[in-house]
Design a protein around this motif. Structure first.
Motif, PDB file in Angstrom:
ATOM      1  N   ASP A  93     -41.403 -66.986 126.428  1.00  0.00           N
ATOM      2  CA  ASP A  93     -42.012 -67.035 125.100  1.00  0.00           C
ATOM      3  C   ASP A  93     -41.255 -66.149 124.124  1.00  0.00           C
ATOM      4  O   ASP A  93     -41.001 -66.531 122.989  1.00  0.00           O
ATOM      5  N   PHE A  94     -40.885 -64.956 124.580  1.00  0.00           N
ATOM      6  CA  PHE A  94     -40.145 -64.020 123.737  1.00  0.00           C
ATOM      7  C   PHE A  94     -38.840 -64.655 123.264  1.00  0.00           C
ATOM      8  O   PHE A  94     -38.504 -64.607 122.080  1.00  0.00           O
ATOM      9  N   LEU A  95     -38.117 -65.265 124.192  1.00  0.00           N
ATOM     10  CA  LEU A  95     -36.849 -65.899 123.818  1.00  0.00           C
ATOM     11  C   LEU A  95     -37.061 -67.096 122.901  1.00  0.00           C
ATOM     12  O   LEU A  95     -36.280 -67.306 121.970  1.00  0.00           O
ATOM     13  N   ALA A  96     -38.107 -67.868 123.135  1.00  0.00           N
ATOM     14  CA  ALA A  96     -38.398 -69.001 122.248  1.00  0.00           C
ATOM     15  C   ALA A  96     -38.643 -68.512 120.827  1.00  0.00           C
ATOM     16  O   ALA A  96     -38.145 -69.095 119.856  1.00  0.00           O
ATOM     17  N   ILE A  97     -39.385 -67.414 120.707  1.00  0.00           N
ATOM     18  CA  ILE A  97     -39.693 -66.854 119.384  1.00  0.00           C
ATOM     19  C   ILE A  97     -38.439 -66.319 118.712  1.00  0.00           C
ATOM     20  O   ILE A  97     -38.137 -66.659 117.566  1.00  0.00           O
ATOM     21  N   THR A  98     -37.704 -65.484 119.419  1.00  0.00           N
ATOM     22  CA  THR A  98     -36.522 -64.856 118.800  1.00  0.00           C
ATOM     23  C   THR A  98     -35.437 -65.890 118.501  1.00  0.00           C
ATOM     24  O   THR A  98     -34.760 -65.790 117.476  1.00  0.00           O
TER      25      THR A  98
ATOM     26  N   ALA B 230     -40.362 -62.054 112.946  1.00  0.00           N
ATOM     27  CA  ALA B 230     -41.337 -62.971 113.551  1.00  0.00           C
ATOM     28  C   ALA B 230     -42.748 -62.429 113.398  1.00  0.00           C
ATOM     29  O   ALA B 230     -43.680 -63.163 113.058  1.00  0.00           O
ATOM     30  N   ALA B 231     -42.909 -61.135 113.641  1.00  0.00           N
ATOM     31  CA  ALA B 231     -44.229 -60.515 113.513  1.00  0.00           C
ATOM     32  C   ALA B 231     -44.729 -60.609 112.078  1.00  0.00           C
ATOM     33  O   ALA B 231     -45.895 -60.943 111.835  1.00  0.00           O
ATOM     34  N   LYS B 232     -43.856 -60.345 111.125  1.00  0.00           N
ATOM     35  CA  LYS B 232     -44.234 -60.446 109.711  1.00  0.00           C
ATOM     36  C   LYS B 232     -44.629 -61.881 109.375  1.00  0.00           C
ATOM     37  O   LYS B 232     -45.659 -62.123 108.738  1.00  0.00           O
ATOM     38  N   ALA B 233     -43.826 -62.836 109.815  1.00  0.00           N
ATOM     39  CA  ALA B 233     -44.081 -64.245 109.507  1.00  0.00           C
ATOM     40  C   ALA B 233     -45.339 -64.776 110.200  1.00  0.00           C
ATOM     41  O   ALA B 233     -45.972 -65.707 109.712  1.00  0.00           O
ATOM     42  N   ALA B 234     -45.699 -64.185 111.331  1.00  0.00           N
ATOM     43  CA  ALA B 234     -46.889 -64.611 112.075  1.00  0.00           C
ATOM     44  C   ALA B 234     -48.111 -63.772 111.718  1.00  0.00           C
ATOM     45  O   ALA B 234     -49.203 -64.041 112.204  1.00  0.00           O
ATOM     46  N   ASN B 235     -47.890 -62.734 110.929  1.00  0.00           N
ATOM     47  CA  ASN B 235     -48.973 -61.826 110.537  1.00  0.00           C
ATOM     48  C   ASN B 235     -49.654 -61.206 111.756  1.00  0.00           C
ATOM     49  O   ASN B 235     -50.881 -61.196 111.857  1.00  0.00           O
ATOM     50  N   VAL B 236     -48.827 -60.722 112.691  1.00  0.00           N
ATOM     51  CA  VAL B 236     -49.320 -60.045 113.895  1.00  0.00           C
ATOM     52  C   VAL B 236     -48.522 -58.753 114.076  1.00  0.00           C
ATOM     53  O   VAL B 236     -47.411 -58.628 113.567  1.00  0.00           O
ATOM     54  N   PRO B 237     -49.078 -57.791 114.827  1.00  0.00           N
ATOM     55  CA  PRO B 237     -48.292 -56.589 115.130  1.00  0.00           C
ATOM     56  C   PRO B 237     -47.058 -56.958 115.964  1.00  0.00           C
ATOM     57  O   PRO B 237     -47.103 -57.889 116.773  1.00  0.00           O
TER      58      PRO B 237
ATOM     59  N   LEU C 202     -48.907 -68.706 118.392  1.00  0.00           N
ATOM     60  CA  LEU C 202     -48.509 -67.986 117.176  1.00  0.00           C
ATOM     61  C   LEU C 202     -48.073 -68.999 116.127  1.00  0.00           C
ATOM     62  O   LEU C 202     -47.298 -69.916 116.428  1.00  0.00           O
ATOM     63  N   ASN C 203     -48.571 -68.846 114.934  1.00  0.00           N
ATOM     64  CA  ASN C 203     -48.119 -69.660 113.811  1.00  0.00           C
ATOM     65  C   ASN C 203     -47.140 -68.796 113.016  1.00  0.00           C
ATOM     66  O   ASN C 203     -47.547 -67.884 112.302  1.00  0.00           O
ATOM     67  N   ILE C 204     -45.873 -69.070 113.179  1.00  0.00           N
ATOM     68  CA  ILE C 204     -44.822 -68.253 112.576  1.00  0.00           C
ATOM     69  C   ILE C 204     -44.281 -68.988 111.350  1.00  0.00           C
ATOM     70  O   ILE C 204     -43.542 -69.964 111.473  1.00  0.00           O
ATOM     71  N   ASP C 205     -44.660 -68.501 110.187  1.00  0.00           N
ATOM     72  CA  ASP C 205     -44.272 -69.132 108.920  1.00  0.00           C
ATOM     73  C   ASP C 205     -43.008 -68.468 108.374  1.00  0.00           C
ATOM     74  O   ASP C 205     -43.063 -67.624 107.480  1.00  0.00           O
ATOM     75  N   LEU C 206     -41.877 -68.865 108.920  1.00  0.00           N
ATOM     76  CA  LEU C 206     -40.605 -68.248 108.518  1.00  0.00           C
ATOM     77  C   LEU C 206     -40.265 -68.537 107.060  1.00  0.00           C
ATOM     78  O   LEU C 206     -39.611 -67.725 106.406  1.00  0.00           O
ATOM     79  N   GLU C 207     -40.735 -69.650 106.548  1.00  0.00           N
ATOM     80  CA  GLU C 207     -40.475 -69.991 105.151  1.00  0.00           C
ATOM     81  C   GLU C 207     -41.131 -69.003 104.189  1.00  0.00           C
ATOM     82  O   GLU C 207     -40.737 -68.911 103.033  1.00  0.00           O
ATOM     83  N   SER C 208     -42.133 -68.267 104.669  1.00  0.00           N
ATOM     84  CA  SER C 208     -42.838 -67.321 103.800  1.00  0.00           C
ATOM     85  C   SER C 208     -42.101 -65.985 103.661  1.00  0.00           C
ATOM     86  O   SER C 208     -42.460 -65.163 102.816  1.00  0.00           O
TER      87      SER C 208
END
Length: 103
Positions: free
Chosen positions: A79-84, A61-68, A19-25
Motif C-alpha cells: 500500500d505504501f508503495l502504491a501511494i508513493t 500524499a498525507a496533505k492531499a488525503a487530509n490525513v496525518p 484513502l482518497n488522495i486528491d493530488l489535483e488539490s
C-alpha cells in the motif's frame, strides 16, 4: 484518486481502509512547505529531486488525503508503495506535460 488499502491502518483510534488522495488539490505552497519540513528535519532535500524522495511523497500524499502522515507511513509495504508511486507519477507526469507544451 482512491486507494483501497490491503490492510487497514489504525491511527489515534481512527481506522483507515481506503484513502482518497486528491493530488489535483495540491498547491505550490504545499510543495514548498513539504520541502521546508524535510530540510528542517535534517533531510538534505536540496541534493535530491524532491519528487523522487519518499518522505516528500508521504508529506504530499498525507496533505492531499487530509490525513496525518503517520497513516501513510503505517501502511503495509504494498500500500505504501502504491501511494508513493502514485504521487511520484502524478508529479513527474505534470512536469513532463509542461515540458512538452514548451517544445
Amino acid at each position: 484518486m482512491e486507494i483501497k488499502l490491503r490492510k487497514k491502518v489504525e491511527h489515534k483510534d481512527v481506522e483507515y481502509t481506503e484513502l482518497n488522495i486528491d493530488l489535483e488539490s495540491l498547491t505550490g505552497t504545499d510543495m514548498i512547505k513539504a520541502n521546508a519540513k524535510l530540510r528542517k528535519a535534517g533531510v538534505n532535500i536540496d541534493d535530491l529531486m524532491p519528487v523522487l524522495n519518499m518522505e516528500y511523497q508521504v508529506l504530499l500524499a498525507a496533505k492531499a488525503a487530509n490525513v496525518p502522515k503517520e497513516v501513510i507511513e503505517q501502511a503495509d509495504a504494498r500500500d505504501f508503495l502504491a501511494i508513493t508511486m502514485e504521487v511520484q507519477s502524478f508529479l513527474l507526469d505534470t512536469a513532463s506535460k509542461e515540458k512538452q507544451k514548451k517544445a
